[in-house]
Design a protein around this motif. Structure first.
Motif, PDB file in Angstrom:
ATOM      1  N   LEU A 101       6.697   5.933   7.964  1.00 40.15           N
ATOM      2  CA  LEU A 101       5.321   5.671   7.539  1.00 40.15           C
ATOM      3  C   LEU A 101       4.411   6.370   8.534  1.00 40.15           C
ATOM      4  O   LEU A 101       4.426   6.046   9.713  1.00 40.15           O
ATOM      5  N   ASP A 155      -0.960   6.674  -0.863  1.00 42.07           N
ATOM      6  CA  ASP A 155      -0.497   7.345   0.356  1.00 42.07           C
ATOM      7  C   ASP A 155       0.931   6.992   0.769  1.00 42.07           C
ATOM      8  O   ASP A 155       1.529   7.713   1.577  1.00 42.07           O
ATOM      9  N   TYR A 156       1.454   5.902   0.267  1.00 43.22           N
ATOM     10  CA  TYR A 156       2.779   5.447   0.659  1.00 43.22           C
ATOM     11  C   TYR A 156       3.556   4.997  -0.575  1.00 43.22           C
ATOM     12  O   TYR A 156       2.972   4.513  -1.546  1.00 43.22           O
ATOM     13  N   ASN A 192      -2.933   1.010  -0.685  1.00 41.86           N
ATOM     14  CA  ASN A 192      -2.150   2.046  -0.004  1.00 41.86           C
ATOM     15  C   ASN A 192      -1.181   2.814  -0.900  1.00 41.86           C
ATOM     16  O   ASN A 192      -0.496   3.713  -0.425  1.00 41.86           O
ATOM     17  N   SER A 195       1.258   7.150  10.607  1.00 39.57           N
ATOM     18  CA  SER A 195       0.077   6.475  11.145  1.00 39.57           C
ATOM     19  C   SER A 195      -0.741   7.523  11.893  1.00 39.57           C
ATOM     20  O   SER A 195      -0.186   8.461  12.458  1.00 39.57           O
ATOM     21  N   PHE A 251       6.292  -1.732   5.655  1.00 40.17           N
ATOM     22  CA  PHE A 251       5.106  -1.978   6.482  1.00 40.17           C
ATOM     23  C   PHE A 251       4.852  -3.473   6.615  1.00 40.17           C
ATOM     24  O   PHE A 251       4.685  -3.992   7.717  1.00 40.17           O
ATOM     25  N   THR A 273      -3.737   3.647   8.908  1.00 41.11           N
ATOM     26  CA  THR A 273      -2.913   4.143   7.810  1.00 41.11           C
ATOM     27  C   THR A 273      -3.604   5.392   7.272  1.00 41.11           C
ATOM     28  O   THR A 273      -4.800   5.626   7.534  1.00 41.11           O
ATOM     29  N   GLN A 293       7.907   2.055   1.297  1.00 42.97           N
ATOM     30  CA  GLN A 293       7.207   2.147   2.580  1.00 42.97           C
ATOM     31  C   GLN A 293       6.245   0.977   2.748  1.00 42.97           C
ATOM     32  O   GLN A 293       6.122   0.417   3.840  1.00 42.97           O
ATOM     33  N   ILE A 294       5.561   0.601   1.684  1.00 46.75           N
ATOM     34  CA  ILE A 294       4.626  -0.529   1.737  1.00 46.75           C
ATOM     35  C   ILE A 294       5.379  -1.819   2.056  1.00 46.75           C
ATOM     36  O   ILE A 294       4.941  -2.617   2.897  1.00 46.75           O
TER      37      ILE A 294
END
Length: 189
Positions: A170, A34-35, A31, A172, A43, A142, A39-40
């Motif tokens: 984040l 994209d993040y 991920n 979605s 999450f 995601t 953010q990860i």
């Protein structure tokens, strides 16, 4: 199901530590385009990667290779529920229908991507959901997962930013797919 040493089976309660470890590696390994790293971490730490009660429901599957869990995914009629650090539970997603099947928590170990494992788990979940009488399937992907779900026939319904303390939201993507009634007669033939 077995194929070249790969087996797919229902997840069992004693699989939880291995599932969580694989999810951690998957989120971190797949991920980052994209993040952000923050953010990860949010999450994983704030939302979590899956609802262990799916295992109790008998609707969560794992793919194993040489005894190691390398992918997982499943379905439920329940909405995803997130628990805060304070122990409060909340539903941050809104579904199209209470009767839809929700494809949930599909993750693949980063060393085992591009082998069709995610697709196999989604299709197996779809088959089981249709057998249980569901025709509408929905999920919250995601940004990283959107191309896979599009390939499997899901269409974007909307976008939902998940918010956690001290980090940018984040994004979605809410996606859905309708299974036509003809699918039953085709699979019965």
């Amino acid at each position: 199901m077995t194929n070249d040493g790969l087996s797919i089976r229902l997840a069992q309660p004693d699989d939880k530590p291995a599932i969580e470890a694989m999810h951690f590696l998957s989120v971190h390994g797949l991920n980052s385009a994209d993040y952000t790293a923050r953010q990860i971490e949010a999450f994983i730490g704030y939302f979590g990667t899956y609802d262990p009660t799916l295992i109790d429901d008998g609707t969560y599957f794992v793919a194993e290779l040489e005894g190691r869990i390398i992918a997982s995914g499943g379905w439920s009629r329940r909405m995803p529920i997130f628990e805060t650090e304070e122990g409060e539970q909340s539903v941050v997603c809104e579904g199209i229908s209470a009767d839809s099947a929700k494809i949930r928590s599909v993750f693949v170990h980063p060393k085992h991507t591009r082998r069709g494992l995610g697709s196999q788990l989604v299709r197996l979940s779809e088959e089981r959901a249709v057998a249980a009488g569901c025709r509408l399937l929905e999920l919250w992907a995601t940004l990283t997962g959107v191309p896979l779900y599009r390939k499997l026939g899901y269409e974007e319904v909307g976008r939902l930013p998940f918010t956690a303390p001290d980090v940018d939201p984040l994004m979605s993507v809410h996606m859905a797919k309708v299974i036509p009634a003809e699918a039953d007669s085709a699979s019965a033939a």
